[in-house]
Design a protein around this motif. Structure first.
Motif, PDB file in Angstrom:
ATOM      1  N   THR A  59      12.306  54.488 159.294  1.00 13.99           N
ATOM      2  CA  THR A  59      13.387  53.664 158.770  1.00 13.99           C
ATOM      3  C   THR A  59      14.632  54.505 158.513  1.00 13.99           C
ATOM      4  OG1 THR A  59      12.615  53.921 156.489  1.00 13.99           O
ATOM      5  CG2 THR A  59      11.860  51.957 157.684  1.00 13.99           C
ATOM      6  N   ARG A  92      18.048  53.987 155.988  1.00 10.41           N
ATOM      7  CA  ARG A  92      18.672  53.180 154.932  1.00 10.41           C
ATOM      8  C   ARG A  92      20.067  52.782 155.389  1.00 10.41           C
ATOM      9  NH1 ARG A  92      16.546  50.289 150.892  1.00 10.41           N
ATOM     10  NH2 ARG A  92      18.026  50.050 149.207  1.00 10.41           N
ATOM     11  N   THR A 130      18.633  47.106 152.298  1.00  7.35           N
ATOM     12  CA  THR A 130      17.729  47.091 153.450  1.00  7.35           C
ATOM     13  C   THR A 130      17.710  48.422 154.185  1.00  7.35           C
ATOM     14  OG1 THR A 130      17.058  45.761 155.359  1.00  7.35           O
ATOM     15  CG2 THR A 130      19.390  46.237 155.171  1.00  7.35           C
ATOM     16  N   SER A 131      16.638  48.606 154.938  1.00  7.57           N
ATOM     17  CA  SER A 131      16.497  49.753 155.838  1.00  7.57           C
ATOM     18  C   SER A 131      16.194  49.226 157.230  1.00  7.57           C
ATOM     19  CB  SER A 131      15.340  50.648 155.379  1.00  7.57           C
ATOM     20  OG  SER A 131      15.620  51.222 154.132  1.00  7.57           O
ATOM     21  N   ASP A 148      14.561  45.411 150.669  1.00 11.07           N
ATOM     22  CA  ASP A 148      14.030  45.724 149.352  1.00 11.07           C
ATOM     23  C   ASP A 148      13.327  44.501 148.769  1.00 11.07           C
ATOM     24  OD1 ASP A 148      15.067  48.236 149.654  1.00 11.07           O
ATOM     25  OD2 ASP A 148      16.769  47.911 148.306  1.00 11.07           O
TER      26      ASP A 148
END
Length: 136
Positions: free
Chosen positions: A64, A66, A71-72, A88
């Motif tokens: 992932t 960020r 969100t990622s 998240d």
């Protein structure tokens, strides 16, 4: 009633997933983050609760990055394929193009986010389903 299982993964198969339906909020998006994440002017997404998605491939959970406060962006560390976004909030958004059977009616986008960022020539056809298909 049985729930639909949607399988998919990355280009090389290292990252695989199963998402147990229902598929929520299928849509297209032309925000700048989606454009940069995918390399495309528009992405097609569908959401699932986090606990409805299992990472089943040999690579396990995707890598992932960020990308915002909430969100990622998820991607395969081997082939670089974009997988989706892990929010998240307890939501995972998967790119519709990664599904093994992406032509299912439940995955058909229903609206377009960030229309002001899309090219003027691009639109989502919200009319009747087109039964014809063309493949490159």
């Amino acid at each position: 009633m049985t729930e639909t299982v949607y399988g998919g993964g990355c280009l090389c198969g290292w990252i695989r997933y199963e998402a147990i339906g229902p598929a929520n909020n299928p849509h297209t998006c032309s925000c700048r983050q989606c454009q940069r994440h995918s390399g495309s002017l528009t992405t097609a997404w569908v959401e699932f609760p986090r606990d409805s998605v299992s990472w089943t491939g040999p690579g396990g959970v995707p890598s992932t990055f960020r990308s915002s406060e909430m969100t990622s962006r998820a991607f395969c560390p081997k082939c670089g394929s974009s997988i989706g976004a892990i929010d998240d909030a307890p939501t995972i958004e998967l790119l519709i193009g990664g599904f093994d059977e992406a032509d299912q009616a439940a995955l058909r986008p229903r609206f377009h986010s960030f229309e002001d960022r899309r090219p003027r020539w691009w639109h989502v056809d919200t009319g009747p389903d087109d039964s014809g298909s063309s493949e490159a």
